[in-house]
Design an enzyme around this catalytic site. Structure first.
Site, PDB file in Angstrom:
ATOM      1  N   ARG A  38      26.537  39.238  32.317  1.00  0.00           N
ATOM      2  CA  ARG A  38      26.518  39.679  30.914  1.00  0.00           C
ATOM      3  C   ARG A  38      26.050  41.122  30.777  1.00  0.00           C
ATOM      4  O   ARG A  38      26.501  41.830  29.872  1.00  0.00           O
ATOM      5  CB  ARG A  38      25.645  38.731  30.087  1.00  0.00           C
ATOM      6  CG  ARG A  38      26.348  37.400  29.861  1.00  0.00           C
ATOM      7  CD  ARG A  38      25.522  36.411  29.097  1.00  0.00           C
ATOM      8  NE  ARG A  38      26.347  35.252  28.767  1.00  0.00           N
ATOM      9  CZ  ARG A  38      25.884  34.115  28.289  1.00  0.00           C
ATOM     10  NH1 ARG A  38      24.582  33.971  28.085  1.00  0.00           N
ATOM     11  NH2 ARG A  38      26.696  33.120  28.013  1.00  0.00           N
ATOM     12  N   LYS A 201      33.425  14.725  26.462  1.00  0.00           N
ATOM     13  CA  LYS A 201      33.507  13.990  25.202  1.00  0.00           C
ATOM     14  C   LYS A 201      34.699  14.389  24.347  1.00  0.00           C
ATOM     15  O   LYS A 201      34.957  15.569  24.133  1.00  0.00           O
ATOM     16  CB  LYS A 201      32.229  14.232  24.390  1.00  0.00           C
ATOM     17  CG  LYS A 201      30.963  13.722  25.067  1.00  0.00           C
ATOM     18  CD  LYS A 201      29.784  13.836  24.102  1.00  0.00           C
ATOM     19  CE  LYS A 201      28.479  13.552  24.802  1.00  0.00           C
ATOM     20  NZ  LYS A 201      27.588  14.698  24.837  1.00  0.00           N
ATOM     21  N   GLY A 353      32.258  28.852  29.034  1.00  0.00           N
ATOM     22  CA  GLY A 353      31.500  27.649  29.380  1.00  0.00           C
ATOM     23  C   GLY A 353      31.695  27.184  30.815  1.00  0.00           C
ATOM     24  O   GLY A 353      31.757  27.979  31.752  1.00  0.00           O
ATOM     25  N   GLY A 376      30.785  28.367  23.244  1.00  0.00           N
ATOM     26  CA  GLY A 376      30.888  27.813  21.879  1.00  0.00           C
ATOM     27  C   GLY A 376      31.814  28.625  21.003  1.00  0.00           C
ATOM     28  O   GLY A 376      32.597  28.086  20.227  1.00  0.00           O
TER      29      GLY A 376
END
Length: 396
Positions: A38, A201, A353, A376
């Site tokens: 980053r 999920k 992610g 996200g």
């Protein structure tokens, strides 16, 4: 949402105080940064502003601070950035973020100087997007630049609030790149367009599946999510992950795909184990998982099926691993998809992610067209949601 945002190249910055929201939320151990991706990602924007004679004021959050917390100070980031930029980055150590140290550093700064503010989450107002902190940030800036895509889905003082109190709010190179690749892929892809969704999920990907079924030619579903779709089709799934409340939803999505002429691909075999552990995998003949076993990865036939779909595509977006990729016995599906994308001639986009981590760890990172810097944020982007931190920037 308009993707046609002004960038740092559209404005004059010489002699101006330029507040840059970066993503320095880096992993640390014993006060040392353990992954500098980053920091490196922020360098092109910082260097451009320095070269153009701006007074560069950097800000970021780190961790989940809920007020001043010495263990979450950005001081180590300032030290490392100084080395990477070959120039001292002045660290303004104020628990109030914009305090006496910051104001003094900004007032004596010369063109091309760089200052780093303390962790924005040391101010409780940050997460609530309250005007008091937004005004403090704006009081030391003439121009605002957002280059933290990973935080663009949050309406915080340092991503949204501050833009109410400055006239000029533009994006840096990182966000510009995200908008180019993710924006173009979702709004105007070169076809055939294939999306690959994995992860555990169904609930996490509901809106993504719905949005992408309106846009893609092929949708591949792997990972733990696939077992809810299997169950909805009447297959046995043993002890595999199941989202009982989403069975009807899975049926609806399969119907929707059929109606829209979208090819919806699910695994045709599985790697299974009697428990959630990195043990030797058994491979099923078909979709069914026998009693007492759980599916932990796609099988070899599925790998070939998915790889073929990737080869046929001109644009591919991938979000979420195909199995429990951190177990070496159940990483093969994720490796196969990464390899197929790396070998394809398509525009290949990794949606942040776990998929980004997997691709980088496997050594395929430099073979992808674009790896998103926001997990996200890229998910919400793929859901078709407006990202507040992008919406707040000036349009061209």
């Amino acid at each position: 949402m308009s993707f046609n945002k002004k960038t740092i190249e559209d404005i004059q910055v010489k002699g101006k105080r330029v507040l840059v929201r970066c993503d320095f939320n880096v992993p640390m151990k014993d006060g040392k940064i353990t992954d500098e991706n980053r920091l490196n990602g922020a360098l092109p924007t910082i260097k451009y502003l320095m070269e153009k004679g701006a007074k560069v004021i950097l800000c970021s959050h780190l961790g989940k601070a809920k007020g001043p917390d010495p263990s979450l100070t950005l001081a180590p980031v300032a030290m490392r950035l100084s080395e990477l930029l070959n120039k001292e980055v002045v660290f303004a150590a104020d628990d109030t973020v914009v305090g006496d140290n910051a104001r003094k550093a900004v007032s004596v700064a010369k063109d091309g100087d760089v200052i780093l503010l303390e962790n924005t989450r040391f101010r409780k107002e940050e997460g609530k997007n309250e005007d008091s902190f937004s005004q403090d940030l704006a009081s030391i800036a003439d121009v605002y630049v957002n280059d933290a895509f990973g935080s663009a889905h949050r309406a915080h003082c340092s991503t949204v609030g501050v833009t109410k109190f400055v006239d000029t709010a533009v994006c840096g190179y990182l966000i510009q790149k995200e908008l180019k690749f993710l924006g173009e892929a979702v709004q105007n892809p070169t076809r055939p367009f294939c999306a690959i969704l994995g992860g555990a999920k169904v609930v996490d990907k509901i809106a993504v599946i719905e949005n992408l079924l309106d846009k893609v030619d092929t949708l591949i579903i792997g990972g733990g999510m696939a077992y809810t779709f299997f169950k909805a089709q009447g297959y046995e799934i043993g002890k595999s992950l199941l989202d009982e409340e989403r069975l009807d939803y899975a049926k609806e999505m399969m119907e929707k795909a059929k109606t829209k002429g979208v090819k919806l691909l699910l695994p045709v075999d599985n790697r299974i184990a009697p428990e959630y552990a990195d043990v030797e995998a058994k491979i099923t003949e078909d979709q069914n998982v026998p009693e007492g076993y759980m599916g932990l990865d796609i099988g070899p036939k599925s790998e070939k099926l998915f790889a073929y779909a990737v080869r046929e595509a001109k644009t591919v977006i991938w979000n979420g691993p195909m199995g429990v990729a951190e177990f070496k016995n159940f990483a093969a599906g994720t490796v196969a998809v990464a390899k197929a994308m790396a070998d394809s001639g398509a525009t290949t986009i990794i949606g942040g992610g776990d998929s980004a981590a997997a691709v980088n760890n496997l050594g395929f990172g430099d073979k992808m067209t674009h790896i998103s810097t926001g997990g996200g944020a890229s998910l919400e982007f793929l859901e078709g949601k407006e990202l507040p931190g992008i919406a707040a920037l000036n349009n061209k």
